[in-house]
Design a protein around this motif. Sequence first.
Motif, PDB file in Angstrom:
ATOM      1  N   THR A   1       5.771  -7.460  76.539  1.00 30.62           N
ATOM      2  CA  THR A   1       5.303  -6.230  77.181  1.00 30.62           C
ATOM      3  C   THR A   1       4.354  -5.498  76.242  1.00 30.62           C
ATOM      4  O   THR A   1       4.697  -5.269  75.083  1.00 30.62           O
ATOM      5  CB  THR A   1       6.511  -5.323  77.498  1.00 30.62           C
ATOM      6  OG1 THR A   1       7.298  -5.955  78.514  1.00 30.62           O
ATOM      7  CG2 THR A   1       6.083  -3.950  77.991  1.00 30.62           C
ATOM      8  N   CYS A   2       3.167  -5.152  76.760  1.00 29.82           N
ATOM      9  CA  CYS A   2       2.237  -4.379  75.943  1.00 29.82           C
ATOM     10  C   CYS A   2       2.832  -3.002  75.689  1.00 29.82           C
ATOM     11  O   CYS A   2       3.162  -2.270  76.624  1.00 29.82           O
ATOM     12  CB  CYS A   2       0.892  -4.235  76.649  1.00 29.82           C
ATOM     13  SG  CYS A   2      -0.100  -5.703  76.453  1.00 29.82           S
ATOM     14  N   GLY A   3       2.937  -2.672  74.425  1.00 31.96           N
ATOM     15  CA  GLY A   3       3.618  -1.429  74.056  1.00 31.96           C
ATOM     16  C   GLY A   3       2.656  -0.267  73.892  1.00 31.96           C
ATOM     17  O   GLY A   3       1.463  -0.383  74.164  1.00 31.96           O
TER      18      GLY A   3
ATOM     19  N   ILE B   1       8.373  -6.096  72.700  1.00 31.65           N
ATOM     20  CA  ILE B   1       7.449  -4.993  73.020  1.00 31.65           C
ATOM     21  C   ILE B   1       6.720  -4.652  71.723  1.00 31.65           C
ATOM     22  O   ILE B   1       7.360  -4.510  70.683  1.00 31.65           O
ATOM     23  CB  ILE B   1       8.181  -3.733  73.551  1.00 31.65           C
ATOM     24  CG1 ILE B   1       9.082  -4.070  74.747  1.00 31.65           C
ATOM     25  CG2 ILE B   1       7.171  -2.650  73.923  1.00 31.65           C
ATOM     26  CD1 ILE B   1       9.818  -2.866  75.356  1.00 31.65           C
ATOM     27  N   ASN B   2       5.412  -4.561  71.797  1.00 34.78           N
ATOM     28  CA  ASN B   2       4.705  -4.266  70.552  1.00 34.78           C
ATOM     29  C   ASN B   2       4.457  -2.774  70.393  1.00 34.78           C
ATOM     30  O   ASN B   2       4.544  -1.996  71.348  1.00 34.78           O
ATOM     31  CB  ASN B   2       3.383  -5.033  70.497  1.00 34.78           C
ATOM     32  CG  ASN B   2       2.361  -4.428  71.418  1.00 34.78           C
ATOM     33  OD1 ASN B   2       2.429  -4.599  72.623  1.00 34.78           O
ATOM     34  ND2 ASN B   2       1.423  -3.687  70.858  1.00 34.78           N
ATOM     35  N   ILE B   3       4.172  -2.392  69.174  1.00 39.80           N
ATOM     36  CA  ILE B   3       3.763  -1.025  68.866  1.00 39.80           C
ATOM     37  C   ILE B   3       2.343  -1.138  68.327  1.00 39.80           C
ATOM     38  O   ILE B   3       2.114  -1.789  67.310  1.00 39.80           O
ATOM     39  CB  ILE B   3       4.681  -0.404  67.776  1.00 39.80           C
ATOM     40  CG1 ILE B   3       6.158  -0.416  68.195  1.00 39.80           C
ATOM     41  CG2 ILE B   3       4.204   0.988  67.379  1.00 39.80           C
ATOM     42  CD1 ILE B   3       6.554   0.594  69.233  1.00 39.80           C
TER      43      ILE B   3
ATOM     44  N   GLU C   1      -4.238  -8.444  68.679  1.00 37.09           N
ATOM     45  CA  GLU C   1      -2.847  -8.281  68.238  1.00 37.09           C
ATOM     46  C   GLU C   1      -1.836  -8.803  69.262  1.00 37.09           C
ATOM     47  O   GLU C   1      -0.849  -9.440  68.892  1.00 37.09           O
ATOM     48  CB  GLU C   1      -2.554  -6.821  67.892  1.00 37.09           C
ATOM     49  CG  GLU C   1      -2.618  -5.867  69.050  1.00 37.09           C
ATOM     50  CD  GLU C   1      -2.455  -4.417  68.599  1.00 37.09           C
ATOM     51  OE1 GLU C   1      -1.514  -3.775  69.063  1.00 37.09           O
ATOM     52  OE2 GLU C   1      -3.272  -3.929  67.791  1.00 37.09           O
ATOM     53  N   CYS C   2      -2.117  -8.561  70.542  1.00 41.84           N
ATOM     54  CA  CYS C   2      -1.127  -8.973  71.542  1.00 41.84           C
ATOM     55  C   CYS C   2      -1.092 -10.495  71.682  1.00 41.84           C
ATOM     56  O   CYS C   2      -0.018 -11.080  71.819  1.00 41.84           O
ATOM     57  CB  CYS C   2      -1.401  -8.293  72.883  1.00 41.84           C
ATOM     58  SG  CYS C   2      -0.926  -6.547  72.848  1.00 41.84           S
ATOM     59  N   SER C   3      -2.269 -11.144  71.617  1.00 44.90           N
ATOM     60  CA  SER C   3      -2.277 -12.605  71.657  1.00 44.90           C
ATOM     61  C   SER C   3      -1.474 -13.160  70.485  1.00 44.90           C
ATOM     62  O   SER C   3      -0.671 -14.087  70.640  1.00 44.90           O
ATOM     63  CB  SER C   3      -3.709 -13.141  71.539  1.00 44.90           C
ATOM     64  OG  SER C   3      -4.364 -13.055  72.771  1.00 44.90           O
TER      65      SER C   3
ATOM     66  N   ILE D   1      -9.289  -5.261  81.556  1.00 39.41           N
ATOM     67  CA  ILE D   1      -9.966  -5.613  80.293  1.00 39.41           C
ATOM     68  C   ILE D   1      -9.006  -6.241  79.273  1.00 39.41           C
ATOM     69  O   ILE D   1      -9.211  -7.359  78.809  1.00 39.41           O
ATOM     70  CB  ILE D   1     -10.646  -4.372  79.660  1.00 39.41           C
ATOM     71  CG1 ILE D   1     -11.731  -3.834  80.597  1.00 39.41           C
ATOM     72  CG2 ILE D   1     -11.245  -4.726  78.290  1.00 39.41           C
ATOM     73  CD1 ILE D   1     -12.473  -2.618  80.087  1.00 39.41           C
ATOM     74  N   HIS D   2      -7.950  -5.515  78.951  1.00 38.55           N
ATOM     75  CA  HIS D   2      -7.085  -5.959  77.858  1.00 38.55           C
ATOM     76  C   HIS D   2      -6.475  -7.338  78.136  1.00 38.55           C
ATOM     77  O   HIS D   2      -6.550  -8.232  77.285  1.00 38.55           O
ATOM     78  CB  HIS D   2      -5.989  -4.906  77.637  1.00 38.55           C
ATOM     79  CG  HIS D   2      -5.049  -5.199  76.517  1.00 38.55           C
ATOM     80  ND1 HIS D   2      -5.484  -5.592  75.265  1.00 38.55           N
ATOM     81  CD2 HIS D   2      -3.686  -5.169  76.444  1.00 38.55           C
ATOM     82  CE1 HIS D   2      -4.425  -5.780  74.478  1.00 38.55           C
ATOM     83  NE2 HIS D   2      -3.330  -5.540  75.167  1.00 38.55           N
ATOM     84  N   HIS D   3      -5.921  -7.535  79.295  1.00 43.02           N
ATOM     85  CA  HIS D   3      -5.269  -8.819  79.563  1.00 43.02           C
ATOM     86  C   HIS D   3      -6.252  -9.969  79.804  1.00 43.02           C
ATOM     87  O   HIS D   3      -6.017 -11.069  79.306  1.00 43.02           O
ATOM     88  CB  HIS D   3      -4.236  -8.677  80.687  1.00 43.02           C
ATOM     89  CG  HIS D   3      -3.029  -7.906  80.226  1.00 43.02           C
ATOM     90  ND1 HIS D   3      -2.046  -7.457  81.072  1.00 43.02           N
ATOM     91  CD2 HIS D   3      -2.652  -7.502  78.980  1.00 43.02           C
ATOM     92  CE1 HIS D   3      -1.127  -6.810  80.369  1.00 43.02           C
ATOM     93  NE2 HIS D   3      -1.474  -6.816  79.103  1.00 43.02           N
TER      94      HIS D   3
ATOM     95  N   ASN E   1      -8.938 -10.297  78.281  1.00 46.73           N
ATOM     96  CA  ASN E   1      -9.379 -10.650  76.926  1.00 46.73           C
ATOM     97  C   ASN E   1      -8.276 -11.382  76.163  1.00 46.73           C
ATOM     98  O   ASN E   1      -8.547 -12.332  75.419  1.00 46.73           O
ATOM     99  CB  ASN E   1      -9.833  -9.396  76.174  1.00 46.73           C
ATOM    100  CG  ASN E   1     -11.121  -8.830  76.770  1.00 46.73           C
ATOM    101  OD1 ASN E   1     -11.697  -9.443  77.674  1.00 46.73           O
ATOM    102  ND2 ASN E   1     -11.559  -7.693  76.282  1.00 46.73           N
ATOM    103  N   GLU E   2      -7.053 -10.935  76.353  1.00 44.89           N
ATOM    104  CA  GLU E   2      -5.939 -11.662  75.738  1.00 44.89           C
ATOM    105  C   GLU E   2      -5.909 -13.106  76.236  1.00 44.89           C
ATOM    106  O   GLU E   2      -5.736 -14.044  75.467  1.00 44.89           O
ATOM    107  CB  GLU E   2      -4.620 -10.992  76.164  1.00 44.89           C
ATOM    108  CG  GLU E   2      -3.933 -10.224  75.056  1.00 44.89           C
ATOM    109  CD  GLU E   2      -2.549  -9.796  75.518  1.00 44.89           C
ATOM    110  OE1 GLU E   2      -2.461  -8.684  76.060  1.00 44.89           O
ATOM    111  OE2 GLU E   2      -1.577 -10.550  75.340  1.00 44.89           O
ATOM    112  N   ILE E   3      -6.092 -13.249  77.541  1.00 45.46           N
ATOM    113  CA  ILE E   3      -6.055 -14.590  78.145  1.00 45.46           C
ATOM    114  C   ILE E   3      -7.161 -15.469  77.551  1.00 45.46           C
ATOM    115  O   ILE E   3      -6.923 -16.622  77.181  1.00 45.46           O
ATOM    116  CB  ILE E   3      -6.184 -14.490  79.686  1.00 45.46           C
ATOM    117  CG1 ILE E   3      -4.900 -13.903  80.277  1.00 45.46           C
ATOM    118  CG2 ILE E   3      -6.499 -15.860  80.308  1.00 45.46           C
ATOM    119  CD1 ILE E   3      -4.958 -13.604  81.775  1.00 45.46           C
TER     120      ILE E   3
HETATM  121 ZN    ZN Z   1      -1.304  -5.606  74.726  1.00 43.47          ZN
END
Ligand code: ZN
Length: 489
Positions: free
Chosen positions: A29-31, A67-69, A219-221, A244-246, A248-250
């Motif tokens: 989960t994106c924190g 979950i990230n911070i 960071e999330c990847s 945008i964020h997801h 790009n993560e993908i």
């Molecule tokens: Zn994220």
Amino acid sequence: MSELKLFNSLTRKLETFQPVHSGEARVYTCGPTVYNYPHIGNMRAYVFADVLGRTLSWKGYKLTHVINITDVGHLTDDADSGEDKLEKAAAEKAQSIWEIARHYTEAYWADVKALNIREPAKWSVATDYIDEMLEFAKQIAPRHCYELDSGLYFDVSTVDDYGRLARAVTEEGEGRIETVEGKRNAADFAIWRKTPAGETRQMEWDSPWGRGAPGWHLECSVMGGKLLGFPFDIHTGGIDHREIHHPNEIAQNQAFCCTNGLEVAENSGARIWMHNNFLVERSGKMSKSSGEFLRLQLLIDKGYHPLAYRMMCLQAHYRSELEFSWEGLQAALTRLKRMVMAVRKWWAIHEETGGPVYGDAWERNGETVALLERFDAALANDLNTADALTALDECLALKRGDSNCILSAVARMDFVLGLNLIDLTRADLRIRPKSAQITEDEIETALAKRKEARAAKDFATSDAIRDDLAAKGVEVMDGDPLGWEWKLA
Ligand code: ZN
Ligand code: AMP
């Protein structure tokens, strides 16, 4: 038990959950970005992720939730322009960035606790993974990235199906803001951002592309892949991340895992991508830049129990927009009170009969068995918490059945809903507004005197007490069907 079906934003379909590793569920989960207090809209994203995690546990999967911070890299504008949100907050408050991050992380955790959101297996803090981010970036750079004066950029044309999750981006990246000069495609994004010459950052690290800081998407990847292993089961976030964020993560995940097109969902790094819709508020109080924005603490200060907000979230489907209003929150609180009072009633019966621990007694009663089946079917239908709450209401209203059956069924349902129904008391729900000028004891004493006066038919005294209480903000609720007796306005 019904088969668990979840809506996958990537395929835009309802899909049966099939774990990557048998018997397990791995969820990322994106924190929060910890540069300010979370608003209650942000917290909707974590209530949703919590319900998802609890449902997976309920279905018997061994859950690993991360979950990230985000304490570095998130810019004030999602399209690679603007300042780092944390650097900006630190400069404005003349504080160390680490202090800022610590303070707001703790504030977020306090909200998590107040909303009865279960702790994930891991809170991963972005700045703890800088080495891994550098390794990841080095691995994908030769085939997928290029350098500009401002840093290292990801070329989105080097992966298949870029932007499929958003479905809003044309081949030219139309609709995206091209804010960095020299980008090959408008949608290209920073993997590493160099500290501009003559500027200093509180947070910066050496890299093959100069001293600087990682891009937010990286960071999330990195943390998802490292902690859960690609591909993992489910990735969640708010609906804004779909744009945008997801994507790009993908793209980064495809580059790192050397996978092809996204018609095979797990090529994206996760099998299912899930997004909660927004909590909206028309007058703009959700904006963190407005003076008094909608934090959970503001709700508590006004006398609302935080679980009333959880109830408000559960009453809506996570994929629907939810409009915040004080009336709506009041209605959710009333529903919660009603449930708590009903559970207390069953508890009283249970204690009277000296009943043993209720255990799995629900299994002995056809009605509770049927209601639990309905409850399960509701959750299995893409987390339909609104229908699940109806099953709970019906369970509490059962006329037949003993307290053992009812309480054990309620405890089971509450395992997923997380409303703390077994333990909450009426006293817990009476939150004193910050502005109140009178204590609970003073109110109870005054009301006892009023009762005596009424018994003695001394209505002048009784009315005077009532008026005095009203002047202090206490509404006396004679004949309240919930037996609430009074409330502080
Ligand atoms: Zn994220
Ligand atoms: P942030 O701290 O800005 O990175 O956001 C934390 C989470 O809250 C992300 O998953 C966002 O997508 C989500 N979010 C932001 N605003 C809202 C909102 N108004 N309603 C629901 N979720 C939101």
